[in-house]
Scaffold this active site. Structure first.
Site, mmCIF file in Angstrom:
data_model
loop_
_atom_site.group_PDB
_atom_site.id
_atom_site.type_symbol
_atom_site.label_atom_id
_atom_site.label_comp_id
_atom_site.label_asym_id
_atom_site.label_seq_id
_atom_site.Cartn_x
_atom_site.Cartn_y
_atom_site.Cartn_z
ATOM 1 N N CYS A 163 -12.161 -35.480 -6.854
ATOM 2 C CA CYS A 163 -11.827 -34.093 -6.487
ATOM 3 C C CYS A 163 -13.060 -33.234 -6.313
ATOM 4 O O CYS A 163 -12.990 -32.139 -5.767
ATOM 5 C CB CYS A 163 -10.945 -33.472 -7.551
ATOM 6 S SG CYS A 163 -9.564 -34.506 -7.958
ATOM 7 N N THR A 168 9.623 -23.960 5.071
ATOM 8 C CA THR A 168 10.682 -24.976 5.022
ATOM 9 C C THR A 168 10.292 -26.075 4.051
ATOM 10 O O THR A 168 9.173 -26.577 4.087
ATOM 11 C CB THR A 168 10.911 -25.557 6.434
ATOM 12 O OG1 THR A 168 11.298 -24.478 7.283
ATOM 13 C CG2 THR A 168 11.995 -26.625 6.432
ATOM 14 N N SER A 196 2.039 -32.824 -10.116
ATOM 15 C CA SER A 196 1.845 -33.292 -8.741
ATOM 16 C C SER A 196 2.492 -34.659 -8.568
ATOM 17 O O SER A 196 2.288 -35.553 -9.400
ATOM 18 C CB SER A 196 0.340 -33.398 -8.449
ATOM 19 O OG SER A 196 0.124 -33.854 -7.138
HETATM 20 N N1 PMP Z 1 -5.251 -30.848 -11.087
HETATM 21 C C1 PMP Z 1 -5.721 -32.015 -11.549
HETATM 22 C C2 PMP Z 1 -6.036 -32.154 -13.010
HETATM 23 C C3 PMP Z 1 -5.932 -33.073 -10.671
HETATM 24 O O1 PMP Z 1 -6.409 -34.241 -11.136
HETATM 25 C C4 PMP Z 1 -5.627 -32.903 -9.300
HETATM 26 C C5 PMP Z 1 -5.827 -34.030 -8.316
HETATM 27 N N2 PMP Z 1 -7.148 -34.363 -8.069
HETATM 28 C C6 PMP Z 1 -5.152 -31.669 -8.870
HETATM 29 C C7 PMP Z 1 -4.968 -30.658 -9.794
HETATM 30 C C8 PMP Z 1 -4.819 -31.397 -7.432
HETATM 31 O O2 PMP Z 1 -3.634 -32.052 -7.097
HETATM 32 P P1 PMP Z 1 -3.080 -32.163 -5.598
HETATM 33 O O3 PMP Z 1 -3.807 -33.326 -5.017
HETATM 34 O O4 PMP Z 1 -1.619 -32.423 -5.753
HETATM 35 O O5 PMP Z 1 -3.359 -30.882 -4.918
#
Ligand code: PMP
Length: 388
Positions: free
Chosen positions: A338, A251, A213
């Site tokens: 998250c 796109t 990411s």
């Molecule tokens: N995987 C991991 C291990 C993460 O730390 C995160 C971000 N919190 C993500 C996936 C999700 O990434 P994105 O914000 O780019 O969707």
């Protein structure tokens, strides 16, 4: 607002100013990268240059890189895409998936949806006290019907590094046992938190599908990639114009992708220095903490990325600690951002701590390229004041 010191690199890294420049240049261009006229071709060149740069960082060919809207989508494409391709090729067969117990919600949630809606048999392996899955557990969970193994490279709450190479070897052995014409089995690893400081080379590690990411590596939010090293079969998540080799229609986010490419190029040059910098900061932070806040404990820090430290205090709740630090001018995470809504990081903490300790939570301190030695000292002092 008072001056805030930022210690939440694991949630999102600051945008490198060099990346912002690359983004502005691409964003100023009109057109669509799929158009055949000169405007379109100019944007296509930007996208292709970025693809080559991300590929170079990860030691793969440019054709292996599929741009997505971020790691959440890349994880869904890997997990759901690999499962659906296998299920479609082998209708009526009971297929299984083996995954780590500490996966990000985007993997864990995709797996839960496949189990609930599409008949996937998902086996989760636990973690030891250092927050790592055991290769022996993965081996024990795999059966001749396993079509996907998904274990992250480094955990987003604890920073713990997983035995990716060993698991890659196990998956390769299983593939050999099945021989040509056997069921396919792919190894997916979410390397979002590892790539800032570790040498992430999926082909060498036996990883077939790798997630990264941009906003966790000094690039923009809203763009990421799924890297396919060995051509694993994937079903796209949805239909459309067939961009990204038919795997991800829509796109292209040309400005975001251009920024991602620049961020990958910078990281290729600076990763080793970044890793040494983070390791030095970690060492001095832990030394200062031992003096100023001796009751703070590092959770599962034995083998982890240098820029992520999870701390707990026996007498002070993690949420309270994070709020106290916020008022004192330090941005840390209470667990993992998250898992917002629930007690943050609770699933991961519950796997490595007993119930009582896990309930108290803790704070995740994460730092990197732009963090200075004085920032770290001041954070240690603030922690000393907040939780002796
Ligand atoms: N995987 C991991 C291990 C993460 O730390 C995160 C971000 N919190 C993500 C996936 C999700 O990434 P994105 O914000 O780019 O969707």
């Amino acid at each position: 607002m008072q001056v805030m010191r930022y210690f939440d690199y694991a949630a999102s890294t600051p945008l490198d100013p060099r990346v912002a420049e690359a983004m502005a240049a691409a964003a100023a261009k009109p057109g669509n990268p799929s158009s055949i006229h000169a405007f379109g071709r100019a944007l296509r060149e930007d996208v292709d240059r970025a693809r080559a740069s991300v590929a170079r960082l990860l030691g793969v060919g440019p054709g292996a890189v599929t741009f997505t809207s971020g790691a959440t989508e890349a994880n869904a494409l890997a997990v759901m895409g690999a499962w659906r391709a296998a299920a479609r090729a082998h209708p009526g067969k009971k297929l299984t998936i083996v995954a780590g117990g500490l996966e990000h919600a985007s993997v864990a949630g995709s797996l839960a949806a496949l189990a609930a809606d599409e008949g996937a048999d998902v086996v989760l392996v636990g973690a030891d006290k250092d927050g790592a899955a055991s290769p022996a557990d993965v081996a024990a969970a795999m059966t001749p019907e396993t079509v996907l193994v998904s274990v992250m490279w480094a955990n987003n709450v604890l920073g713990s590094i997983q035995p990716v190479r060993e698991i890659g070897r196990l998956v390769a052995e299983e593939r050999m046992r099945r021989g040509a014409g056997g069921l396919p089995v792919a190894f997916h690893s979410d390397a979002v938190q590892a790539v800032r400081t570790e040498a992430v080379l999926p082909s060498e590690a036996g990883v077939d599908l790798l997630t990264v990411s941009a906003h966790k590596m000094y690039g923009p939010k809203g763009v990421g990639a799924l890297v396919r090293t060995s051509g694993s079969a994937l079903r796209p998540l949805y239909a459309g114009g067939g961009q990204e080799d038919g795997l991800r229609s829509g796109t292209e986010n040309a400005a975001g992708i251009a920024g991602f490419g620049r961020a990958a190029g910078i990281l290729a040059d600076e990763r080793e220095a970044d890793a040494a910098h983070a390791a030095a900061l970690r060492a001095s932070f832990l030394a200062e903490l031992a003096e100023r806040a001796p009751r703070m404990e590092v959770v599962a820090g034995a083998h982890s990325v240098p820029g992520i430290i999870f701390l707990r205090h026996p007498g002070v709740d993690g949420d309270l600690l994070a709020l106290t630090l916020d008022s004192a001018g330090f941005a840390v995470s209470a667990g993992s951002a998250c898992d917002s809504g629930k007690r943050k990081g609770s699933r991961v903490l519950a796997a490595v701590l007993d119930e009582r300790r896990a309930a108290h939570g803790g704070i995740r301190v994460s730092f990197g390229r732009s963090t200075g030695a004085s920032d770290i000292s001041e954070l240690a002092a603030a922690l000393g004041a907040a939780a002796k």
